[in-house]
Design a protein around this motif. Structure first.
Motif, PDB file in Angstrom:
ATOM      1  N   SER A  72       0.819  -1.214   0.000  1.00 30.73           N
ATOM      2  CA  SER A  72       0.000   0.000   0.000  1.00 30.73           C
ATOM      3  C   SER A  72       0.854   1.266   0.000  1.00 30.73           C
ATOM      4  O   SER A  72       0.393   2.319  -0.446  1.00 30.73           O
ATOM      5  CB  SER A  72      -0.955   0.011   1.189  1.00 30.73           C
ATOM      6  OG  SER A  72      -0.247   0.197   2.396  1.00 30.73           O
ATOM      7  N   ASP A  73       2.087   1.152   0.479  1.00 35.67           N
ATOM      8  CA  ASP A  73       2.990   2.315   0.469  1.00 35.67           C
ATOM      9  C   ASP A  73       3.258   2.817  -0.951  1.00 35.67           C
ATOM     10  O   ASP A  73       3.615   3.972  -1.137  1.00 35.67           O
ATOM     11  CB  ASP A  73       4.316   1.986   1.149  1.00 35.67           C
ATOM     12  CG  ASP A  73       4.179   1.826   2.652  1.00 35.67           C
ATOM     13  OD1 ASP A  73       3.185   2.330   3.222  1.00 35.67           O
ATOM     14  OD2 ASP A  73       5.058   1.185   3.257  1.00 35.67           O
ATOM     15  N   THR A  74       3.084   1.948  -1.938  1.00 36.61           N
ATOM     16  CA  THR A  74       3.325   2.364  -3.323  1.00 36.61           C
ATOM     17  C   THR A  74       2.311   3.399  -3.792  1.00 36.61           C
ATOM     18  O   THR A  74       2.508   4.027  -4.828  1.00 36.61           O
ATOM     19  CB  THR A  74       3.309   1.157  -4.290  1.00 36.61           C
ATOM     20  OG1 THR A  74       2.016   0.534  -4.243  1.00 36.61           O
ATOM     21  CG2 THR A  74       4.386   0.143  -3.917  1.00 36.61           C
ATOM     22  N   LEU A  75       1.240   3.586  -3.033  1.00 38.26           N
ATOM     23  CA  LEU A  75       0.232   4.597  -3.378  1.00 38.26           C
ATOM     24  C   LEU A  75       0.515   5.960  -2.752  1.00 38.26           C
ATOM     25  O   LEU A  75      -0.229   6.909  -2.991  1.00 38.26           O
ATOM     26  CB  LEU A  75      -1.156   4.123  -2.941  1.00 38.26           C
ATOM     27  CG  LEU A  75      -1.741   2.984  -3.751  1.00 38.26           C
ATOM     28  CD1 LEU A  75      -2.983   2.431  -3.069  1.00 38.26           C
ATOM     29  CD2 LEU A  75      -2.073   3.455  -5.156  1.00 38.26           C
ATOM     30  N   SER A  76       1.564   6.065  -1.961  1.00 35.30           N
ATOM     31  CA  SER A  76       1.840   7.312  -1.249  1.00 35.30           C
ATOM     32  C   SER A  76       1.940   8.514  -2.180  1.00 35.30           C
ATOM     33  O   SER A  76       1.348   9.563  -1.914  1.00 35.30           O
ATOM     34  CB  SER A  76       3.117   7.189  -0.417  1.00 35.30           C
ATOM     35  OG  SER A  76       2.924   6.259   0.621  1.00 35.30           O
ATOM     36  N   GLU A  77       2.675   8.377  -3.269  1.00 37.40           N
ATOM     37  CA  GLU A  77       2.827   9.504  -4.199  1.00 37.40           C
ATOM     38  C   GLU A  77       1.489   9.892  -4.819  1.00 37.40           C
ATOM     39  O   GLU A  77       1.211  11.080  -5.019  1.00 37.40           O
ATOM     40  CB  GLU A  77       3.829   9.166  -5.303  1.00 37.40           C
ATOM     41  CG  GLU A  77       5.257   9.129  -4.830  1.00 37.40           C
ATOM     42  CD  GLU A  77       6.220   8.827  -5.972  1.00 37.40           C
ATOM     43  OE1 GLU A  77       6.015   9.386  -7.075  1.00 37.40           O
ATOM     44  OE2 GLU A  77       7.159   8.046  -5.755  1.00 37.40           O
ATOM     45  N   HIS A  84      -3.941  14.951  -2.754  1.00 41.05           N
ATOM     46  CA  HIS A  84      -4.122  15.905  -1.654  1.00 41.05           C
ATOM     47  C   HIS A  84      -3.759  17.321  -2.114  1.00 41.05           C
ATOM     48  O   HIS A  84      -4.527  18.268  -1.918  1.00 41.05           O
ATOM     49  CB  HIS A  84      -3.279  15.484  -0.461  1.00 41.05           C
ATOM     50  CG  HIS A  84      -3.118  16.541   0.578  1.00 41.05           C
ATOM     51  ND1 HIS A  84      -4.158  16.984   1.358  1.00 41.05           N
ATOM     52  CD2 HIS A  84      -2.033  17.259   0.939  1.00 41.05           C
ATOM     53  CE1 HIS A  84      -3.716  17.926   2.170  1.00 41.05           C
ATOM     54  NE2 HIS A  84      -2.436  18.114   1.928  1.00 41.05           N
ATOM     55  N   LYS A  85      -2.604  17.451  -2.742  1.00 43.09           N
ATOM     56  CA  LYS A  85      -2.158  18.769  -3.216  1.00 43.09           C
ATOM     57  C   LYS A  85      -3.121  19.331  -4.250  1.00 43.09           C
ATOM     58  O   LYS A  85      -3.481  20.508  -4.208  1.00 43.09           O
ATOM     59  CB  LYS A  85      -0.743  18.676  -3.792  1.00 43.09           C
ATOM     60  CG  LYS A  85       0.312  18.491  -2.741  1.00 43.09           C
ATOM     61  CD  LYS A  85       1.689  18.376  -3.376  1.00 43.09           C
ATOM     62  CE  LYS A  85       2.753  18.157  -2.321  1.00 43.09           C
ATOM     63  NZ  LYS A  85       4.085  17.964  -2.928  1.00 43.09           N
ATOM     64  N   TRP A  86      -3.538  18.501  -5.191  1.00 42.49           N
ATOM     65  CA  TRP A  86      -4.461  18.967  -6.211  1.00 42.49           C
ATOM     66  C   TRP A  86      -5.785  19.377  -5.572  1.00 42.49           C
ATOM     67  O   TRP A  86      -6.360  20.408  -5.927  1.00 42.49           O
ATOM     68  CB  TRP A  86      -4.694  17.883  -7.264  1.00 42.49           C
ATOM     69  CG  TRP A  86      -5.506  18.403  -8.414  1.00 42.49           C
ATOM     70  CD1 TRP A  86      -5.028  19.012  -9.535  1.00 42.49           C
ATOM     71  CD2 TRP A  86      -6.934  18.410  -8.522  1.00 42.49           C
ATOM     72  NE1 TRP A  86      -6.081  19.390 -10.342  1.00 42.49           N
ATOM     73  CE2 TRP A  86      -7.267  19.029  -9.748  1.00 42.49           C
ATOM     74  CE3 TRP A  86      -7.959  17.951  -7.718  1.00 42.49           C
ATOM     75  CZ2 TRP A  86      -8.568  19.190 -10.176  1.00 42.49           C
ATOM     76  CZ3 TRP A  86      -9.277  18.115  -8.141  1.00 42.49           C
ATOM     77  CH2 TRP A  86      -9.569  18.731  -9.363  1.00 42.49           C
TER      78      TRP A  86
END
Length: 120
Positions: free
Chosen positions: A94-99, A105-107
């Motif tokens: 699931s860490d692969t979804l961090s980016e 979030h930024k968008w």
């Protein structure tokens, strides 16, 4: 005829780009999956805790968790308690979804500033 501009490379990779974007949406698309992943980043949670925290019905939560588990993003552990409890936790995958989550979030922040709160 207008030329299509592929976002990640030349014209030859565009069909694969579309396919990979669709694959991503199939796994994390919808209203709840990324929300559940974000909540579970704090650590494992029992089913009812997760339902309350996300404010999601048990029926929908069950479906979403099954799909996340099927895609290797969440683990389900049945605890040897009375009554039986079930805990959910994120997998290392699931860490692969961090980016993706950070970019969304930024968008979302920018979108809120630009469209939803333009006078503030």
């Amino acid at each position: 005829m207008k030329k299509h501009n592929c976002i990640v490379g030349d014209e030859s990779v565009c069909p694969k780009v579309k396919l990979s974007i669709q694959d991503t949406l199939d796994v994390v698309g919808g209203k709840w999956k990324l929300v559940l992943i974000s909540i579970l980043r704090d650590g494992k949670m029992r089913f009812r805790e997760l339902s309350r925290e996300a404010d999601i019905s048990p029926r929908i939560l069950s479906k979403e968790l099954q799909e996340l588990e099927m895609n290797g993003l969440v683990t389900r552990t049945v605890c040897n308690t009375k009554p039986v409890t079930v805990e959910y936790a994120l997998t290392p995958y699931s860490d692969t979804l961090s980016e993706v989550i950070i970019a969304m979030h930024k968008w979302g922040q920018e979108h809120r500033r630009k469209v939803m709160e333009p006078s503030l």
